[in-house]
Scaffold this active site. Sequence first.
Site, PDB file in Angstrom:
ATOM      1  N   ARG A  76       0.858  -1.183   0.000  1.00 22.13           N
ATOM      2  CA  ARG A  76       0.000   0.000   0.000  1.00 22.13           C
ATOM      3  C   ARG A  76       0.899   1.239   0.000  1.00 22.13           C
ATOM      4  O   ARG A  76       1.973   1.245   0.596  1.00 22.13           O
ATOM      5  CB  ARG A  76      -0.894   0.009   1.242  1.00 22.13           C
ATOM      6  CG  ARG A  76      -1.892   1.158   1.251  1.00 22.13           C
ATOM      7  CD  ARG A  76      -2.681   1.204   2.546  1.00 22.13           C
ATOM      8  NE  ARG A  76      -3.534   2.393   2.578  1.00 22.13           N
ATOM      9  CZ  ARG A  76      -4.118   2.859   3.671  1.00 22.13           C
ATOM     10  NH1 ARG A  76      -3.935   2.241   4.830  1.00 22.13           N
ATOM     11  NH2 ARG A  76      -4.860   3.951   3.610  1.00 22.13           N
ATOM     12  N   HIS A  77       0.463   2.284  -0.686  1.00 25.07           N
ATOM     13  CA  HIS A  77       1.248   3.520  -0.755  1.00 25.07           C
ATOM     14  C   HIS A  77       1.529   4.095   0.631  1.00 25.07           C
ATOM     15  O   HIS A  77       0.827   3.795   1.613  1.00 25.07           O
ATOM     16  CB  HIS A  77       0.511   4.562  -1.598  1.00 25.07           C
ATOM     17  CG  HIS A  77      -0.832   4.930  -1.040  1.00 25.07           C
ATOM     18  ND1 HIS A  77      -0.987   5.813   0.006  1.00 25.07           N
ATOM     19  CD2 HIS A  77      -2.078   4.523  -1.380  1.00 25.07           C
ATOM     20  CE1 HIS A  77      -2.267   5.944   0.284  1.00 25.07           C
ATOM     21  NE2 HIS A  77      -2.958   5.168  -0.535  1.00 25.07           N
ATOM     22  N   GLU A  89      -7.505   3.000  -6.365  1.00 21.20           N
ATOM     23  CA  GLU A  89      -8.267   2.791  -5.135  1.00 21.20           C
ATOM     24  C   GLU A  89      -9.754   2.639  -5.443  1.00 21.20           C
ATOM     25  O   GLU A  89     -10.231   3.008  -6.522  1.00 21.20           O
ATOM     26  CB  GLU A  89      -8.027   3.990  -4.207  1.00 21.20           C
ATOM     27  CG  GLU A  89      -8.798   4.001  -2.900  1.00 21.20           C
ATOM     28  CD  GLU A  89      -8.507   2.809  -2.008  1.00 21.20           C
ATOM     29  OE1 GLU A  89      -8.876   1.683  -2.402  1.00 21.20           O
ATOM     30  OE2 GLU A  89      -7.939   2.995  -0.913  1.00 21.20           O
ATOM     31  N   HIS A 112     -13.418   3.694  -5.619  1.00 21.46           N
ATOM     32  CA  HIS A 112     -13.995   5.023  -5.816  1.00 21.46           C
ATOM     33  C   HIS A 112     -15.048   5.268  -4.734  1.00 21.46           C
ATOM     34  O   HIS A 112     -15.999   4.501  -4.600  1.00 21.46           O
ATOM     35  CB  HIS A 112     -14.625   5.136  -7.206  1.00 21.46           C
ATOM     36  CG  HIS A 112     -14.865   6.545  -7.642  1.00 21.46           C
ATOM     37  ND1 HIS A 112     -15.736   7.372  -6.985  1.00 21.46           N
ATOM     38  CD2 HIS A 112     -14.334   7.286  -8.650  1.00 21.46           C
ATOM     39  CE1 HIS A 112     -15.741   8.555  -7.566  1.00 21.46           C
ATOM     40  NE2 HIS A 112     -14.892   8.535  -8.578  1.00 21.46           N
ATOM     41  N   TYR A 113     -14.852   6.342  -3.963  1.00 22.15           N
ATOM     42  CA  TYR A 113     -15.745   6.621  -2.838  1.00 22.15           C
ATOM     43  C   TYR A 113     -16.901   7.551  -3.188  1.00 22.15           C
ATOM     44  O   TYR A 113     -17.606   8.036  -2.295  1.00 22.15           O
ATOM     45  CB  TYR A 113     -14.953   7.198  -1.664  1.00 22.15           C
ATOM     46  CG  TYR A 113     -14.335   6.137  -0.794  1.00 22.15           C
ATOM     47  CD1 TYR A 113     -15.097   5.441   0.141  1.00 22.15           C
ATOM     48  CD2 TYR A 113     -12.990   5.807  -0.908  1.00 22.15           C
ATOM     49  CE1 TYR A 113     -14.542   4.459   0.941  1.00 22.15           C
ATOM     50  CE2 TYR A 113     -12.417   4.829  -0.117  1.00 22.15           C
ATOM     51  CZ  TYR A 113     -13.200   4.162   0.810  1.00 22.15           C
ATOM     52  OH  TYR A 113     -12.641   3.183   1.602  1.00 22.15           O
ATOM     53  N   LYS A 167     -13.424  11.664   7.547  1.00 21.69           N
ATOM     54  CA  LYS A 167     -14.061  10.422   7.990  1.00 21.69           C
ATOM     55  C   LYS A 167     -14.692  10.553   9.370  1.00 21.69           C
ATOM     56  O   LYS A 167     -15.795  10.057   9.607  1.00 21.69           O
ATOM     57  CB  LYS A 167     -13.040   9.286   7.976  1.00 21.69           C
ATOM     58  CG  LYS A 167     -12.530   8.946   6.585  1.00 21.69           C
ATOM     59  CD  LYS A 167     -11.419   7.902   6.631  1.00 21.69           C
ATOM     60  CE  LYS A 167     -10.848   7.654   5.244  1.00 21.69           C
ATOM     61  NZ  LYS A 167      -9.710   6.703   5.271  1.00 21.69           N
ATOM     62  N   ARG A 194     -17.106   2.299   4.157  1.00 23.43           N
ATOM     63  CA  ARG A 194     -15.667   2.077   3.990  1.00 23.43           C
ATOM     64  C   ARG A 194     -15.351   0.623   3.682  1.00 23.43           C
ATOM     65  O   ARG A 194     -14.496   0.332   2.855  1.00 23.43           O
ATOM     66  CB  ARG A 194     -14.902   2.479   5.260  1.00 23.43           C
ATOM     67  CG  ARG A 194     -14.861   3.955   5.557  1.00 23.43           C
ATOM     68  CD  ARG A 194     -14.001   4.218   6.767  1.00 23.43           C
ATOM     69  NE  ARG A 194     -12.597   3.905   6.501  1.00 23.43           N
ATOM     70  CZ  ARG A 194     -11.763   3.417   7.407  1.00 23.43           C
ATOM     71  NH1 ARG A 194     -12.169   3.144   8.621  1.00 23.43           N
ATOM     72  NH2 ARG A 194     -10.506   3.194   7.086  1.00 23.43           N
TER      73      ARG A 194
END
EC number: 5.4.2.11
Length: 248
Positions: free
Chosen positions: A8-9, A87, A89-90, A98, A114
């Site tokens: 993960r970044h 990632e 898409h939210y 959050k 989430r």
Amino acid sequence: MKSIVLLRHGESIWNKENRFTGWTDVDLTEKGVAEAYRAGNLLKEKGYVFNKAYTSYLKRAVKTLNCVLDRMDQDWIPVEKSWRLNEKHYGSLQGLNKSETAQKYGDEQVLIWRRSYDIAPLPLSEDDPRNPRFDIRYKDVPDKELPRTESLKDTVERILPYWKEVIFPTLRTADQILVAAHGNSLRGIIKYLKNISDEEIVHLNLPTAVPYVFEFDDDLKLVNDYFLGDPEEIKKLMEAVANQGKKK
């Protein structure tokens, strides 16, 4: 033994600000850059020599990969980028804090948005400037394939064809592969590799810039998986990720 390392970044600006990021192209923080270099040091110490690397179209993952390869003196290896590794898409949540969202809608609802498997946040409108169809980097992707919101199920369905048809077959001719991507896109891959149930995947928390190694035998059967690093430190980092979407 062959291996694929999922990464993960490093911490992004919106990770630090505890905002839903999704496809928003935010940069790494100084801490995130340091995390990426630290991951590179660890992989170098363990003797990894990658044959190829994969990453998304988003700079926080691309820069993480660049920092890792720079620290390993492996900048020269071939790198392939794909929007399919982006990632989750939210949707309309992108950019929102959050904790503030949890105060408004409750911890349970934010956890569902989430981490539930098949429930997506409210989508962006067609004319929202955040809609990926207005972004030049996706000009070659058919509009119907570009999401305006996604559940984890949607994200998995986007990623798995690329995993099965592009990334995983590379192991036939390569010994070590690095994939630098995002929390939810990597969770989709991990769910598939470890056959994790829809219910249990909600509880998988991936810390930033901690290498997750998957080892395969010569028949490409998964034989082992583990994080690189101190187990107690990794546990604390996972708990911090789990707490991001809770009220303060």
